[in-house]
Design a protein around this motif. Structure first.
Motif, short mmCIF file in Angstrom:
data_model
loop_
_atom_site.label_atom_id
_atom_site.label_comp_id
_atom_site.label_asym_id
_atom_site.label_seq_id
_atom_site.Cartn_x
_atom_site.Cartn_y
_atom_site.Cartn_z
N UNK A 437 0.82 -1.22 0.00
CA UNK A 437 0.00 0.00 0.00
C UNK A 437 0.85 1.27 0.00
N UNK A 438 0.31 2.33 -0.54
CA UNK A 438 1.03 3.62 -0.63
C UNK A 438 1.37 4.17 0.75
N UNK A 439 0.58 3.81 1.74
CA UNK A 439 0.86 4.20 3.12
C UNK A 439 0.74 2.92 3.94
N UNK A 440 1.73 2.69 4.81
CA UNK A 440 1.74 1.39 5.49
C UNK A 440 0.49 1.19 6.35
N UNK A 441 -0.03 -0.02 6.29
CA UNK A 441 -1.24 -0.33 7.04
C UNK A 441 -0.95 -0.35 8.55
N UNK A 442 -2.01 -0.22 9.31
CA UNK A 442 -1.89 -0.30 10.76
C UNK A 442 -1.59 -1.74 11.15
N UNK A 443 -0.62 -1.92 12.09
CA UNK A 443 -0.21 -3.29 12.49
C UNK A 443 -1.39 -4.11 13.01
N UNK A 444 -2.41 -3.45 13.51
CA UNK A 444 -3.46 -4.24 14.18
C UNK A 444 -4.55 -4.76 13.24
N UNK A 445 -4.27 -4.79 11.94
CA UNK A 445 -5.33 -5.23 11.01
C UNK A 445 -5.71 -6.70 11.19
N UNK A 446 -4.80 -7.48 11.77
CA UNK A 446 -5.17 -8.90 11.96
C UNK A 446 -6.25 -9.06 13.01
N UNK A 447 -6.27 -8.14 13.97
CA UNK A 447 -7.32 -8.21 15.00
C UNK A 447 -8.54 -7.39 14.60
N UNK A 448 -8.28 -6.19 14.04
CA UNK A 448 -9.40 -5.30 13.74
C UNK A 448 -9.63 -5.30 12.24
N UNK A 449 -10.66 -5.98 11.78
CA UNK A 449 -10.96 -5.95 10.35
C UNK A 449 -12.42 -6.30 10.08
N UNK A 450 -12.88 -5.95 8.91
CA UNK A 450 -14.29 -6.12 8.55
C UNK A 450 -14.68 -7.60 8.56
N UNK A 451 -13.85 -8.44 7.95
CA UNK A 451 -14.22 -9.86 7.82
C UNK A 451 -14.49 -10.49 9.18
#
Ligand code: GLC
Ligand code: CA
Length: 567
Positions: A437-451
């Protein structure tokens, strides 16, 4: 208050670079947005505001427009835009574009022509002024730091005005020809079928034409841009003309981004005779604002937050409907900013959601808010993209803070917190893209995500859906959308309470904005619990007891309740 089609809707802001990447280049785009329309529909969204997708050199991430009639290739093509409009229409979602007309980009053809001939037609599209012996005409500071004046290349004593970055020259609204160019462009987009516009930095279009110095408020010898805004008289003449010539013929939905306006002028902005349909309620967001810079900010207490919201609703609710936000692309994440450490969990995030959606106003969600996205951890200043953050970093260093301290200070307020990729899933790059991604994603995406949240009844996302659905529930619309907001239990601290009094039903909204439990007593009997952020959890200890005519309610820390009470 006259009723409008948009009153019962819930709106959603998309930051296009970070929402969804449709073609796998690491940058969000229009095709990506189209792909996610069903998601938005499922959430209950009826209005989508898309931050700028126009041609831009991206000095200020698209808020520097070089062609108002073109889609920037990173976002796709005009066909993609048409497709998005058509698909949105099928789902009864209205699209609102960003209108950035206080300034354009220095790459815009108007400015390029002005550079060639500052005294010609296009020179007068901008504020080009003589300096004082080679020094800028006056001492106003730009929003992104430094003087608002930049020397015109090739001229010793000519300067152009930019309230934001120097690559964003301000357009001269005093020039009727320029204004007509803008109205023509607005009508062109409305003709295409968009529902309206969010008006960027719109109060800035009127300048204090004396171009005089004001007392300096920092050691750079400059004064805050807000001071100029306060002295500039007559913005309403422009706004009324724009409404008449461009918006009214299309019954466009317009929402103003207004800071530093005079509250007693509310009627000029919203309601029957207002220049806009709505304006954002920034009252909690300006709290604690540092006079000297971000380093000088004060934390926002729950009571200050509450009082600000009470006050702006007291002023506005009989006039028109403001729009409620917790965050947007210019603000850090609400969950990190407004929740104390102990409340930074799903219960607290749901409480914030409840406050925002039950407060009278048009709810405006910002992408990722509905899953409780948080601020990101910045590894170094090199990781920062936002021009505003980079300026504040320099300001902070200038105050003697070391690099680590400065990074920590600006990280809390950085606009990049809101601009990280939307967290769709626990897949690589948060399911936002197949590429880096053009801007690094937040590290916590594994815990906080839509799916993860979509399938879970007690998730933040599910809670938002419930709140949103309440607005169009025929039983509660009257109270939730139109009901008068009346504060209650104001003597409590770290607490928010108010009634929403509809014609037939009265709702009571209670938020225990602290980690400790509390008991409150109200004078009515409770008929029904409608929303409860502790409902599906073990903490369902709260009890509602009858006390004579009234009720005693025991609340958990960060519990949020909407109950129906007797009238
Ligand atoms: C508005 C936008 C912000 C931008 C500025 C200049 O405040 O929301 O992102 O930097 O205007 O256009
Ligand atoms: Ca892309």
């Amino acid at each position: 208050m006259e009723r409008k089609w948009w009153h019962e809707k819930t709106a959603y802001q998309i930051y296009p670079k970070s929402f969804m990447d449709g073609n796998g280049d690491g940058i969000g785009d229009l095709k990506g947005i189209t792909q996610k329309l069903d998601y938005l529909k499922g959430l209950g969204i009826g209005i989508v505001w898309i931050s700028p997708i126009y041609r831009s050199p991206f000095v200020d991430q698209g808020y520097d427009i070089s062609d108002y009639y073109g889609v920037d290739p990173v976002f796709g093509t005009m066909e993609d835009m048409d497709e998005l409009l058509a698909e949105a229409k099928k789902r009864d979602i209205r699209i609102v574009m960003d209108l950035v007309v206080n300034h354009c980009s220095d790459r815009h053809e108007w400015f390029q022509k002005a550079l060639k001939d500052p005294f010609g037609k296009y020179g007068d599209y901008f504020y080009i002024k003589e300096g004082k012996n080679g020094k800028p005409p006056c001492n106003w500071r730009s929003y992104f730091g430094g003087s608002v004046w930049e020397r015109l290349p090739g001229y010793e004593n000519l300067f152009y005005l930019h309230m934001f970055a120097k690559e964003q020259p301000d357009l001269n609204w005093e020039n009727p020809e320029l204004r007509q160019e803008i109205y023509r462009m607005i009508r062109w987009w409305l003709e295409k079928g968009i529902a309206g516009f969010r008006l960027d930095a719109i109060i800035n279009i009127k300048k204090d034409l004396r171009f005089q110095d004001f007392p300096a408020d920092r050691d750079d010898g400059l004064c805050a841009p807000a001071v100029m805004v306060r002295h500039a008289k007559g913005v309403h003449d422009f706004l009324r003309e724009m409404k008449r010539e461009a918006f009214a013929p299309y019954q466009a939905f317009t929402i103003g981004e207004l800071f530093d306006f005079r509250p007693e002028e509310m009627e000029l902005y919203i309601g029957k005779n207002g220049c806009f349909e709505s304006i954002f309620d920034f009252s909690p967001h300006v709290l604690g604002g540092g006079e000297k810079g971000w380093y000088d900010r004060k934390p926002v207490t729950p009571d200050a937050f509450r009082n600000a919201v009470y006050e702006s609703k007291r002023m506005s609710q009989s006039i028109g409907m403001m729009a409620n936000i917790i965050e947007n692309h210019d603000e850090p994440r609400g969950a990190s900013r407004y929740l104390p450490e102990a409340g930074r969990n799903e219960t607290g995030k749901k409480m914030l959601a409840g406050i925002s959606l039950m407060t009278i106003g048009l709810p405006f969600l910002y992408q990722g808010q509905e899953i409780g996205m948080t601020n990101k951890r910045f590894r170094s200043i090199e990781e920062v993209d936002d021009i505003n953050t980079l300026d504040e970093y320099q300001v902070t260093l200038g105050q003697g803070f070391d690099e680590a301290e400065a990074l920590q200070i600006v990280a809390e307020m950085s606009r990049d917190n809101a601009r990280t990729p939307m967290q769709w899933s626990s897949d690589l790059y948060a399911g936002f893209s197949k590429a880096v991604p053009w801007l690094r994603e937040n590290d916590n995406y594994r815990e906080i995500n839509v799916a993860e949240q979509e399938g879970r009844a007690d998730s933040v996302l599910s809670f938002y859906k419930k709140l949103i659905a309440l607005r169009t529930d025929p039983v509660y619309t009257e109270a939730v959308v139109y009901g008068e907001q009346i504060p209650v239990l104001e003597e409590e601290t770290n607490f928010i309470g108010f009634y929403r009094k509809g014609a037939e039903k009265t709702l009571l909204v209670l938020a225990n904005y602290r980690k400790e439990k509390r008991e409150v007593t109200i004078s009515q009997a409770i008929k029904k619990v409608i929303i409860d952020n502790c409902e599906d959890r073990d903490c369902r200890e709260h009890l509602i007891a009858k006390t004579g005519e009234g009720s005693r309610i025991s609340m958990e820390g960060y519990q949020f309740l909407v109950v129906e009470v007797g009238n």
